[in-house]
Each structure stands twice: as C-alpha cells, then as structure tokens.
Design an enzyme around this catalytic site. Sequence first.
Site, short mmCIF file in Angstrom:
data_model
loop_
_atom_site.label_atom_id
_atom_site.label_comp_id
_atom_site.label_asym_id
_atom_site.label_seq_id
_atom_site.Cartn_x
_atom_site.Cartn_y
_atom_site.Cartn_z
N ASN A 1 -8.11 32.40 16.11
CA ASN A 1 -8.68 32.94 17.34
C ASN A 1 -8.83 31.84 18.38
O ASN A 1 -9.18 30.71 18.04
CB ASN A 1 -10.04 33.58 17.06
CG ASN A 1 -9.96 34.65 15.98
OD1 ASN A 1 -9.03 35.45 15.97
ND2 ASN A 1 -10.92 34.66 15.08
N GLN B 1 -13.45 33.79 18.49
CA GLN B 1 -13.66 32.43 17.98
C GLN B 1 -15.15 32.10 18.00
O GLN B 1 -15.79 32.16 19.05
CB GLN B 1 -12.88 31.42 18.82
CG GLN B 1 -12.95 30.00 18.30
CD GLN B 1 -12.14 29.03 19.16
OE1 GLN B 1 -11.78 29.34 20.30
NE2 GLN B 1 -11.85 27.87 18.62
N HIS C 1 -9.26 26.32 14.37
CA HIS C 1 -9.21 26.47 12.91
C HIS C 1 -8.44 27.73 12.56
O HIS C 1 -8.33 28.66 13.36
CB HIS C 1 -10.61 26.50 12.29
CG HIS C 1 -11.51 27.58 12.82
ND1 HIS C 1 -12.10 27.51 14.07
CD2 HIS C 1 -11.90 28.76 12.29
CE1 HIS C 1 -12.83 28.59 14.28
NE2 HIS C 1 -12.72 29.37 13.22
N PHE C 2 -7.88 27.74 11.37
CA PHE C 2 -7.09 28.86 10.87
C PHE C 2 -7.79 29.43 9.64
O PHE C 2 -8.26 28.68 8.79
CB PHE C 2 -5.69 28.39 10.46
CG PHE C 2 -4.86 27.92 11.62
CD1 PHE C 2 -3.91 28.76 12.18
CD2 PHE C 2 -5.03 26.65 12.14
CE1 PHE C 2 -3.14 28.33 13.27
CE2 PHE C 2 -4.27 26.22 13.22
CZ PHE C 2 -3.32 27.06 13.78
N HIS C 3 -7.83 30.74 9.56
CA HIS C 3 -8.36 31.43 8.38
C HIS C 3 -7.18 31.84 7.52
O HIS C 3 -6.25 32.49 8.01
CB HIS C 3 -9.12 32.70 8.79
CG HIS C 3 -10.29 32.45 9.68
ND1 HIS C 3 -11.59 32.38 9.20
CD2 HIS C 3 -10.37 32.26 11.02
CE1 HIS C 3 -12.41 32.17 10.22
NE2 HIS C 3 -11.70 32.09 11.34
N ASP D 1 -14.52 28.91 3.46
CA ASP D 1 -15.42 29.50 4.44
C ASP D 1 -16.77 29.79 3.77
O ASP D 1 -16.81 30.35 2.69
CB ASP D 1 -14.83 30.80 5.00
CG ASP D 1 -15.54 31.30 6.25
OD1 ASP D 1 -16.79 31.37 6.23
OD2 ASP D 1 -14.86 31.62 7.23
#
Length: 200
Positions: A107, A114, A120-122, A49
């Site tokens: 999200n 979002q 997407h995944f954090h 990120d």
Amino acid sequence: MTSPAPPSSCVFCQIVHSVGARTSSLALTSLEPDVYVFLATRSHIAILDHQPLVSSLSHILLIPRTHAVRLSDVPDYELPDLGPILKLLGRAICDCFAVDDYNVVQNNGPAAGQLVPHVHFHIVARPSTYLAAAAAPAPSGSVTAAAAAPATLRDRTRYSSTIFARGERTDLDPSCAEQSSKILRQYLDEHLPLWLRPKL
C-alpha cells in the site's frame, strides 16, 4: 521524489537499526516481544506481522532498510533485490506451511491503507480451507470440501471479508510466532543466494 530523512518515530526504521548488519539468518533472534526477524539481506529485512490477518497461516512483512514512504520513493539501487526476495519469500511460505496460494500486498499512502509510513510488503499464506469455508455451505450445513471459487457477488464479498479480515488472532498461542520464525529462518538460511547477503 526523494524520501525525507527517516523520522525517529518510524517503527520500521527502529527495527532495521536494531538488526544492524547481522546477516546470518540463524543468528537473528527476537528483538523484543512481538518482533520476530527471520531474514536480513543487504537491502531488506523480513519479520512476522504482529497482527496477522485472521485467515492467514503466516503473515510476513518485507521491509527495505532504507526509509522511503512510498514504493516510488525507494532508491533504484534497492530495486534489483526486491523481485528475487519476494519470490523467495513466496516459495518459503509455500514450502514451510504447505500452501499453494498467497498474497503479496503493498500500500502507498494513507488513502491506500498504508498504516506505517515506511514502504513494506505483506506476504500472506492462504490455506485452501478458507476458500472452502467462504463458499456456499452444503445443504447439511457443512462446508463442502471441494468448493470452487465463490461465484456470486455475495459469495465473493463474503470471501473477501474472510481473507482480508483484521482482528486479534484467537487460534495462536504465544509460541506460534517464535516457532514460525524459526522455521522460516532455517529455510531461508539454506536458500538465500550469496549475492543477496550483506558484505561484512
């Protein structure tokens, strides 16, 4: 519901397109300043990120190659890979950054927080020092080393605001993301199962 065709303005689609069919993690490099790709599978890519959470040691984004706005829009053929990749990335941040705890956050839609309309995944590494820092300070003003989980509502609120705080990282130098990306790339190149790698 079927996802619309990917908009040309989708930043994650642009990154996926730039990665192309490259499959060897060690062959991946920074695509541009602030975009560090360290994993490419047949169905997903993973990057760091560019604005990691303030209290994170490592903040990874896992992005499906296929454009979909919400998780419910992701094609079924991509879902069997998702669980094993998330599990592998969780192990990777624990092993590479010597942590035991991490978040997996996803999200769906603007009201849910979002920011980029592409699923997407954090995956966020959480050092235990942040739990200690959020706990009540000792009478001397120092933070107790063996702090327990925040017990009161005030402590829990302070802890949540600490671990989920956004903002510019002041503790990272420009080479930090590059070094983290290299460490993760080497780890995943050794541990990624062959069946997840794209067929050339």
